[in-house]
Scaffold this motif. Sequence first.
Motif, PDB file in Angstrom:
ATOM      1  N   ASP A 155       9.475  15.958   3.305  1.00  6.38           N
ATOM      2  CA  ASP A 155       8.107  15.011   3.370  1.00  6.38           C
ATOM      3  C   ASP A 155       7.239  15.785   3.994  1.00  6.38           C
ATOM      4  O   ASP A 155       6.382  15.034   4.675  1.00  6.38           O
ATOM      5  CB  ASP A 155       8.749  13.452   4.127  1.00  6.38           C
ATOM      6  N   MET A 156       7.909  16.824   3.837  1.00  4.96           N
ATOM      7  CA  MET A 156       6.258  18.417   4.350  1.00  4.96           C
ATOM      8  C   MET A 156       4.882  16.964   4.200  1.00  4.96           C
ATOM      9  O   MET A 156       3.814  18.122   4.585  1.00  4.96           O
ATOM     10  CB  MET A 156       6.625  19.394   3.470  1.00  4.96           C
ATOM     11  N   THR A 157       4.984  17.244   2.322  1.00  3.02           N
ATOM     12  CA  THR A 157       3.287  16.562   2.203  1.00  3.02           C
ATOM     13  C   THR A 157       2.807  15.440   2.757  1.00  3.02           C
ATOM     14  O   THR A 157       1.515  15.416   3.224  1.00  3.02           O
ATOM     15  CB  THR A 157       3.865  16.284   0.884  1.00  3.02           C
ATOM     16  N   SER A 158       3.474  14.718   3.256  1.00  2.00           N
ATOM     17  CA  SER A 158       3.198  13.783   3.832  1.00  2.00           C
ATOM     18  C   SER A 158       2.647  13.716   6.025  1.00  2.00           C
ATOM     19  O   SER A 158       1.936  14.058   6.263  1.00  2.00           O
ATOM     20  CB  SER A 158       4.061  12.896   4.243  1.00  2.00           C
ATOM     21  N   TYR A 159       3.741  15.204   6.152  1.00  2.00           N
ATOM     22  CA  TYR A 159       3.172  15.821   7.463  1.00  2.00           C
ATOM     23  C   TYR A 159       2.081  16.497   7.385  1.00  2.00           C
ATOM     24  O   TYR A 159       0.906  16.500   8.166  1.00  2.00           O
ATOM     25  CB  TYR A 159       4.454  16.289   8.060  1.00  2.00           C
ATOM     26  N   ASP A 160       2.098  16.829   5.947  1.00  2.35           N
ATOM     27  CA  ASP A 160       0.401  17.537   5.786  1.00  2.35           C
ATOM     28  C   ASP A 160      -0.767  17.283   5.874  1.00  2.35           C
ATOM     29  O   ASP A 160      -1.646  17.621   6.055  1.00  2.35           O
ATOM     30  CB  ASP A 160       0.920  18.438   4.161  1.00  2.35           C
ATOM     31  N   ALA A 161      -0.687  16.272   5.347  1.00  2.00           N
ATOM     32  CA  ALA A 161      -1.330  15.133   4.911  1.00  2.00           C
ATOM     33  C   ALA A 161      -1.666  14.708   6.787  1.00  2.00           C
ATOM     34  O   ALA A 161      -2.707  14.279   7.314  1.00  2.00           O
ATOM     35  CB  ALA A 161      -1.074  13.673   3.746  1.00  2.00           C
TER      36      ALA A 161
ATOM     37  N   LEU B 176      -4.515  11.271   6.344  1.00  2.00           N
ATOM     38  CA  LEU B 176      -3.812  10.343   6.495  1.00  2.00           C
ATOM     39  C   LEU B 176      -4.310   9.263   6.996  1.00  2.00           C
ATOM     40  O   LEU B 176      -5.185   9.202   8.264  1.00  2.00           O
ATOM     41  CB  LEU B 176      -2.101  10.277   7.826  1.00  2.00           C
ATOM     42  N   GLU B 177      -4.022   7.817   6.732  1.00  2.00           N
ATOM     43  CA  GLU B 177      -4.767   6.611   7.434  1.00  2.00           C
ATOM     44  C   GLU B 177      -3.842   5.960   6.896  1.00  2.00           C
ATOM     45  O   GLU B 177      -2.869   5.298   7.113  1.00  2.00           O
ATOM     46  CB  GLU B 177      -5.947   5.868   5.745  1.00  2.00           C
ATOM     47  N   ASP B 178      -4.746   4.284   8.460  1.00  2.00           N
ATOM     48  CA  ASP B 178      -3.523   3.172   8.671  1.00  2.00           C
ATOM     49  C   ASP B 178      -3.641   1.958   7.407  1.00  2.00           C
ATOM     50  O   ASP B 178      -5.343   2.214   6.810  1.00  2.00           O
ATOM     51  CB  ASP B 178      -4.156   2.665   9.635  1.00  2.00           C
ATOM     52  N   TYR B 179      -3.046   1.723   7.225  1.00  2.00           N
ATOM     53  CA  TYR B 179      -3.775   0.804   6.227  1.00  2.00           C
ATOM     54  C   TYR B 179      -4.016  -0.849   6.568  1.00  2.00           C
ATOM     55  O   TYR B 179      -2.963  -1.062   7.709  1.00  2.00           O
ATOM     56  CB  TYR B 179      -2.910  -0.015   4.817  1.00  2.00           C
ATOM     57  N   GLU B 180      -5.248  -1.412   6.506  1.00  2.00           N
ATOM     58  CA  GLU B 180      -5.238  -2.753   7.449  1.00  2.00           C
ATOM     59  C   GLU B 180      -3.937  -3.566   6.468  1.00  2.00           C
ATOM     60  O   GLU B 180      -3.487  -3.664   5.312  1.00  2.00           O
ATOM     61  CB  GLU B 180      -5.995  -3.540   7.689  1.00  2.00           C
ATOM     62  N   TYR B 181      -3.231  -4.836   7.767  1.00  2.00           N
ATOM     63  CA  TYR B 181      -2.624  -6.014   6.636  1.00  2.00           C
ATOM     64  C   TYR B 181      -3.020  -6.605   5.273  1.00  2.00           C
ATOM     65  O   TYR B 181      -4.330  -7.277   5.271  1.00  2.00           O
ATOM     66  CB  TYR B 181      -2.666  -6.796   8.118  1.00  2.00           C
TER      67      TYR B 181
ATOM     68  N   PRO C  98       0.981  -1.485   0.069  1.00  2.00           N
ATOM     69  CA  PRO C  98      -0.300   0.107  -0.343  1.00  2.00           C
ATOM     70  C   PRO C  98       1.074   0.891  -0.216  1.00  2.00           C
ATOM     71  O   PRO C  98       2.066   1.227   0.454  1.00  2.00           O
ATOM     72  CB  PRO C  98      -0.111  -0.201   1.287  1.00  2.00           C
ATOM     73  N   GLY C  99       0.355   2.809  -0.528  1.00  2.00           N
ATOM     74  CA  GLY C  99       0.960   3.732  -0.653  1.00  2.00           C
ATOM     75  C   GLY C  99       1.173   4.034   0.545  1.00  2.00           C
ATOM     76  O   GLY C  99       1.097   5.388   0.711  1.00  2.00           O
ATOM     77  N   ILE C 100       2.069   3.307   1.790  1.00  2.00           N
ATOM     78  CA  ILE C 100       2.272   4.826   2.906  1.00  2.00           C
ATOM     79  C   ILE C 100       3.345   5.296   2.638  1.00  2.00           C
ATOM     80  O   ILE C 100       3.925   5.474   1.548  1.00  2.00           O
ATOM     81  CB  ILE C 100       2.932   3.837   3.662  1.00  2.00           C
ATOM     82  N   HIS C 101       3.487   6.508   3.516  1.00  2.00           N
ATOM     83  CA  HIS C 101       4.680   7.573   3.490  1.00  2.00           C
ATOM     84  C   HIS C 101       5.590   7.321   3.165  1.00  2.00           C
ATOM     85  O   HIS C 101       7.311   8.273   2.711  1.00  2.00           O
ATOM     86  CB  HIS C 101       3.861   9.023   3.925  1.00  2.00           C
ATOM     87  N   ALA C 102       6.534   6.162   3.675  1.00  2.00           N
ATOM     88  CA  ALA C 102       7.445   5.734   4.142  1.00  2.00           C
ATOM     89  C   ALA C 102       7.894   5.918   3.155  1.00  2.00           C
ATOM     90  O   ALA C 102       7.958   3.868   3.220  1.00  2.00           O
ATOM     91  CB  ALA C 102       7.410   5.292   5.742  1.00  2.00           C
TER      92      ALA C 102
ATOM     93  N   ALA D  71      12.284  11.500   8.653  1.00  2.00           N
ATOM     94  CA  ALA D  71      12.035  11.269   8.275  1.00  2.00           C
ATOM     95  C   ALA D  71      10.615  10.140   8.206  1.00  2.00           C
ATOM     96  O   ALA D  71      10.589   9.832   9.597  1.00  2.00           O
ATOM     97  CB  ALA D  71      12.853  10.303   7.004  1.00  2.00           C
ATOM     98  N   PRO D  72       9.680   9.948   7.926  1.00  2.00           N
ATOM     99  CA  PRO D  72       8.619   9.166   7.845  1.00  2.00           C
ATOM    100  C   PRO D  72       9.385   7.697   8.527  1.00  2.00           C
ATOM    101  O   PRO D  72       8.500   6.763   9.038  1.00  2.00           O
ATOM    102  CB  PRO D  72       8.162   8.864   5.863  1.00  2.00           C
TER     103      PRO D  72
END
Length: 455
Positions: A421-427, A433-438, A333-337, A384-385
């Motif tokens: 990575d400020m776009t990620s912090y902004d989200a 920002l969401e959590d993804y299930e495994y 999944p498209g996590i920010h890290a 960093a994320p």
Amino acid sequence: MSAQHKFLLDESKLPKAWYNINADLPVPPQPVLHPQTLQPVTPDFLSVLFPMPLIMQEISPERWIEIPEPVREVYKLWRPTPLFRALRLEQALDTPAHIYYKYEGASPVGSHKPNTAVAQAFFNKEAGTKALTTETGAGQWGSALAMACNMFGISLEIFMVKVSYHQKPYRRIIMQNFGAEVHASPTELTHYGRSLLEQDPDNPGSLGIAISEAVEAAATSGGAKKYSLGSVLNHVLLHQTVIGLETLEQMAMAGEYPDIVIGCAGGGSNFAGFAFPFVHQNLTNGTKTRIIAAEPASCPSLTKGKYTFDYGDTAQMAPVVKMHTLGHTFMPPGIHAGGLRYHGMSPQVSALVDHGDVEARAVHQLATFEAGVQFARAEGIIPAPESNHAVRVAIDEALACKRDGTKKVIAFNLSGHGHFDMTSYDAYHQGRLEDYEYPAAMVEEAMTHLPQVPA
Ligand SMILES: *Cc1c(COP(=O)(O)O)cnc(C)c1O
């Protein structure tokens, strides 16, 4: 007397040798297999991609490998990096624990990655390599190798995951500043890239695809280009051990020794670089430090993957190695890290987790950003994320100390800063920002494509 904040080593204390854990691994190393024949590879196959000194390091049983003087000279631009005691974070958490962090964001491009980029550029130069190819996701690795290649006069071609190329232009510009040529992958330049674009002209790319293109570009260059990888392989982890070797000295300056050592793990290189010198002490000196690798819950190769043989890349062109894997066709999944979105894991880290010398822990995205912001507000550095995964586990361990009333010494690696990575912090701040299930079903499907390695 108030406690000391930073522990700084003089340049003269920069390590003179890297630590090679092959010498102390409690389990025999597993063979590296050819992607087509699934038989052990010959140095011939590897030498198409890598120069001989790096192949020798990959399989060396020597415990210490000398760092060449020209590499140490470049390291001195930012090394030794500082070790901080996170006094203000300790206060904010009201924990009896002592928390230390090694700051690899102090490098010119802002992460630990130049530690191996500089070494790889040097050994390639020595071997007569004129040009390198590589892949990069969001651009951390690409910018480190671009800096290093420029310093040693090697030209560099970078396959950058297409979505990042368009959405995160700043690191691309850093790479171009250092003179590298950057392509949005998939490209029309490789057979594999063309085949993907034929099926879907809008293919957004992935790290696995970019690796395949970079490997193909080197393998079909008739010897003109070699390939460079920024994580996973033994020689990469080896080069990163300067981090932990410096930290051992700095902890001695602080008059403490860690009970818990933590790093985030994508391919395993910053984790290993920080932790292996402490694993060495555990294996040979009777210390009992807990060693924890922190990974994303949505791409949990160590905690949920299978320890088995798998391809290093999507197109099955890279060697097959035994590692913790979610399957080479698995698309995380498209996590920010972005640096932690890899289906596999370093074989050395995998072997140590399997053998019980290293623990692994999976953490969710929102909790990692919460930890990163808490850390930044206390210590002033925005991680960093990827690094936020280590920060999360360090804070959780410090809170456990508070609950139990125990005073442990916790040390973690802050692998890089988050300035790009400020776009990620902004989200995160916007609540987007969401959590993804495994993704259990996707992993299960990917597991059906593992290579059938004869026992
Ligand atoms: C690339 C990267 C990582 C992940 O790579 P590893 O090989 O697992 O270390 C972690 N942190 C930062 C800052 C990175 O750039």
